[in-house]
Design a protein around this motif. Structure first.
Motif, PDB file in Angstrom:
ATOM      1  N   GLY A 119      11.509   1.720  -6.346  1.00  0.00           N
ATOM      2  CA  GLY A 119      11.024   2.386  -7.473  1.00  0.00           C
ATOM      3  C   GLY A 119       9.822   0.596  -7.357  1.00  0.00           C
ATOM      4  N   GLY A 120      10.070   0.157  -6.402  1.00  0.00           N
ATOM      5  CA  GLY A 120       8.730  -1.117  -6.293  1.00  0.00           C
ATOM      6  C   GLY A 120       8.823  -1.388  -7.615  1.00  0.00           C
ATOM      7  N   THR A 121       8.057  -3.245  -7.433  1.00  0.00           N
ATOM      8  CA  THR A 121       7.912  -4.082  -8.182  1.00  0.00           C
ATOM      9  C   THR A 121       6.560  -4.854  -8.248  1.00  0.00           C
ATOM     10  N   ILE A 122       6.657  -5.993  -8.886  1.00  0.00           N
ATOM     11  CA  ILE A 122       5.107  -6.564  -9.119  1.00  0.00           C
ATOM     12  C   ILE A 122       5.096  -6.940  -7.773  1.00  0.00           C
ATOM     13  N   VAL A 123       6.491  -7.757  -6.709  1.00  0.00           N
ATOM     14  CA  VAL A 123       6.450  -8.168  -5.349  1.00  0.00           C
ATOM     15  C   VAL A 123       6.608  -7.514  -4.283  1.00  0.00           C
ATOM     16  N   SER A 124       6.739  -6.036  -4.499  1.00  0.00           N
ATOM     17  CA  SER A 124       6.729  -4.950  -3.426  1.00  0.00           C
ATOM     18  C   SER A 124       5.542  -5.870  -2.704  1.00  0.00           C
ATOM     19  N   THR A 125       6.758  -5.587  -0.995  1.00  0.00           N
ATOM     20  CA  THR A 125       5.476  -5.479   0.091  1.00  0.00           C
ATOM     21  C   THR A 125       5.777  -3.986   0.735  1.00  0.00           C
ATOM     22  N   PRO A 126       5.350  -4.045   2.233  1.00  0.00           N
ATOM     23  CA  PRO A 126       4.889  -2.810   2.959  1.00  0.00           C
ATOM     24  C   PRO A 126       5.838  -2.707   3.530  1.00  0.00           C
ATOM     25  N   ALA A 127       7.371  -4.007   3.535  1.00  0.00           N
ATOM     26  CA  ALA A 127       8.775  -2.946   3.592  1.00  0.00           C
ATOM     27  C   ALA A 127       9.920  -2.837   2.509  1.00  0.00           C
ATOM     28  N   ASP A 128       9.165  -2.955   1.818  1.00  0.00           N
ATOM     29  CA  ASP A 128       9.809  -1.742   0.638  1.00  0.00           C
ATOM     30  C   ASP A 128       9.278  -0.172   0.687  1.00  0.00           C
ATOM     31  N   ILE A 129       8.581  -0.012   1.642  1.00  0.00           N
ATOM     32  CA  ILE A 129       8.104   1.532   1.749  1.00  0.00           C
ATOM     33  C   ILE A 129       9.107   2.653   2.352  1.00  0.00           C
ATOM     34  N   ARG A 175       0.272  -4.817  -6.621  1.00  0.00           N
ATOM     35  CA  ARG A 175      -0.330  -3.784  -7.147  1.00  0.00           C
ATOM     36  C   ARG A 175      -0.661  -3.209  -6.579  1.00  0.00           C
ATOM     37  N   ALA A 176      -1.283  -3.239  -5.120  1.00  0.00           N
ATOM     38  CA  ALA A 176      -1.841  -1.797  -4.587  1.00  0.00           C
ATOM     39  C   ALA A 176      -0.867  -1.042  -3.824  1.00  0.00           C
ATOM     40  N   LEU A 177       0.021  -1.651  -3.445  1.00  0.00           N
ATOM     41  CA  LEU A 177       1.561  -0.677  -3.073  1.00  0.00           C
ATOM     42  C   LEU A 177       1.889  -0.078  -4.261  1.00  0.00           C
ATOM     43  N   LEU A 178       2.005  -0.389  -5.665  1.00  0.00           N
ATOM     44  CA  LEU A 178       2.152   0.662  -6.813  1.00  0.00           C
ATOM     45  C   LEU A 178       1.207   1.331  -7.269  1.00  0.00           C
ATOM     46  N   VAL A 179      -0.367   1.443  -7.143  1.00  0.00           N
ATOM     47  CA  VAL A 179      -1.105   1.978  -6.840  1.00  0.00           C
ATOM     48  C   VAL A 179      -1.447   3.473  -6.339  1.00  0.00           C
ATOM     49  N   LEU A 180      -0.344   3.297  -5.217  1.00  0.00           N
ATOM     50  CA  LEU A 180      -0.229   3.977  -4.000  1.00  0.00           C
ATOM     51  C   LEU A 180       1.005   4.709  -4.578  1.00  0.00           C
ATOM     52  N   GLN A 181       2.017   4.472  -4.991  1.00  0.00           N
ATOM     53  CA  GLN A 181       2.985   5.136  -5.255  1.00  0.00           C
ATOM     54  C   GLN A 181       2.470   5.492  -6.630  1.00  0.00           C
ATOM     55  N   PHE A 214      -8.505   6.997  -6.699  1.00  0.00           N
ATOM     56  CA  PHE A 214      -7.228   7.164  -7.987  1.00  0.00           C
ATOM     57  C   PHE A 214      -7.348   5.252  -8.871  1.00  0.00           C
ATOM     58  N   SER A 215      -7.040   5.184  -9.701  1.00  0.00           N
ATOM     59  CA  SER A 215      -6.931   4.095 -10.158  1.00  0.00           C
ATOM     60  C   SER A 215      -5.835   3.360 -10.970  1.00  0.00           C
ATOM     61  N   ASP A 216      -5.441   2.435 -10.955  1.00  0.00           N
ATOM     62  CA  ASP A 216      -4.118   2.604 -11.542  1.00  0.00           C
ATOM     63  C   ASP A 216      -4.534   2.537 -13.295  1.00  0.00           C
ATOM     64  N   ASP A 217      -3.923   2.366 -14.731  1.00  0.00           N
ATOM     65  CA  ASP A 217      -4.084   2.259 -15.594  1.00  0.00           C
ATOM     66  C   ASP A 217      -3.892   0.898 -16.283  1.00  0.00           C
ATOM     67  N   PRO A 218      -5.217   0.316 -16.854  1.00  0.00           N
ATOM     68  CA  PRO A 218      -5.262  -0.899 -17.633  1.00  0.00           C
ATOM     69  C   PRO A 218      -5.086  -1.253 -18.801  1.00  0.00           C
ATOM     70  N   ARG A 219      -4.638  -0.112 -19.289  1.00  0.00           N
ATOM     71  CA  ARG A 219      -4.271   0.146 -20.948  1.00  0.00           C
ATOM     72  C   ARG A 219      -2.356   0.397 -21.131  1.00  0.00           C
ATOM     73  N   SER A 220      -2.033   0.761 -19.625  1.00  0.00           N
ATOM     74  CA  SER A 220      -0.665   0.917 -20.006  1.00  0.00           C
ATOM     75  C   SER A 220       0.131  -0.174 -20.146  1.00  0.00           C
ATOM     76  N   SER A 221       1.509  -0.561 -19.681  1.00  0.00           N
ATOM     77  CA  SER A 221       2.177  -1.214 -19.946  1.00  0.00           C
ATOM     78  C   SER A 221       2.630  -2.154 -18.784  1.00  0.00           C
TER      79      SER A 221
END
Length: 324
Positions: free
Chosen positions: A192-202, A176-182, A248-255
């Protein structure tokens, strides 16, 4: 945890071997019962039958139905209010507090507790598949944002190229942190990243910053030595960080926040228990929700999603786990 399943950007790879504690809206590091004491509490007398009548009367004069719920925040201010409302509706709602969150699901699965409230959907999916269980959500509670903080910079645009950003190293929060940074434009994830992305996916060549995984509890203390850190809401509050000052924060109201919807959980056989449905309804009483939101410094977002929809989401996440 937000009606799309979290395969938003692309197909979702496997979940981690060990689930991570999902963030809660309030401060999490307070005085808790030890696991040994909990074992005595929930184990005494064996399991507790759901809907068991007890001595004592409700406000309407009828017998109370005892429901035992495992939590990790029994000291929060909303619990006395929720318990009072439950009693007025004929329910003796009893909390059993856990410091070791890995015990809360087994306690429900084994019938020692009726419900628990501490986890989001991805965590539950991972547990079910690893433990070969079928725990299921009976209702939703809230989503909290995940924020990027800094003691060196006051605006996102000030973070320099090549900056070091600390992120939680536990798999769920790390992804989730990586998706926030993206979303913040600081990293680019392959595919595009997923809910299980790791630093290796950067994609390092397309990213502005580098990341350093640390224990989630150390993200706040790391702020003195890095340009920024993605900090879980509970650790941010414990560390006296102001959520309003997050860069910056992700949007808790987003899908895209659907994987992080926190849920009230029961055994599958009890998913249609009307008493449990009443507890979910009372959780969303304005008097309770007001305190939940206040505890999070107005960062948590209450979510009222039908149980059937939550179960569809859970089934999708469980398929991802099974595909590993």
């Amino acid at each position: 945890m937000s009606t799309n399943t979290p395969s938003d950007p692309s197909g979702v790879p496997s979940l981690p071997d060990r689930p991570s504690l999902p963030p809660r809206p309030g401060r999490s590091r307070r005085t808790w019962l030890t696991a040994a004491v909990i074992a005595l509490v929930v184990g005494a007398g064996g399991g507790f039958a759901a809907g068991r009548a007890t001595a004592g009367d409700s406000a309407s004069g009828g017998k109370l139905t005892t429901v035992k719920i495992g939590v990790t925040d029994a000291d929060q201010d909303y619990w006395p209010v929720l318990k009072k409302l439950a009693r007025e509706h004929g329910i003796d709602l009893q909390t059993v507090n856990f410091s070791d969150y890995t015990q809360a699901n087994p306690a429900v699965a084994q019938g020692q507790l009726d419900l628990n409230l501490f986890q989001h959907l991805v965590f539950l999916a991972s547990y079910n598949k690893q433990a070969h269980q079928d725990l299921t959500p009976v209702g939703s509670t809230y989503v909290v944002p995940l924020g990027l903080y800094s003691r060196k910079h006051t605006r996102l645009s000030q973070i320099p190229r090549g900056a070091d950003i600390a992120i939680p190293n536990d798999p769920t929060n790390q992804a989730r942190a990586l998706l926030v940074l993206q979303k913040a434009g600081l990293v680019q994830l392959k595919g595009g990243g997923t809910i299980v992305s790791t630093p290796a996916d950067i994609d390092t060549s397309a990213s502005k910053v580098k990341v350093t995984p640390v224990d989630a509890s150390q993200t706040v203390t790391s702020l003195s030595s890095v340009d920024g850190a993605v900090v879980n809401n509970d650790f941010a509050l414990d560390g006296h960080l102001d959520p309003k000052k997050a860069l910056f924060s992700d949007d808790p109201r987003s899908s895209t926040s659907e994987p992080y919807i926190n849920v009230i959980v029961s055994r599958a056989a009890d998913k249609d228990n009307p008493t449990y449905a009443e507890i979910v309804k009372l959780y969303h009483d304005p008097r309770v929700e007001k305190l939940v939101v206040a505890e999070s410094k107005n960062t948590s977002v209450p979510v009222q999603k039908p149980a059937a929809d939550l179960r569809k989401l859970l089934a999708g996440y469980e398929k991802v786990v099974s595909a590993q």
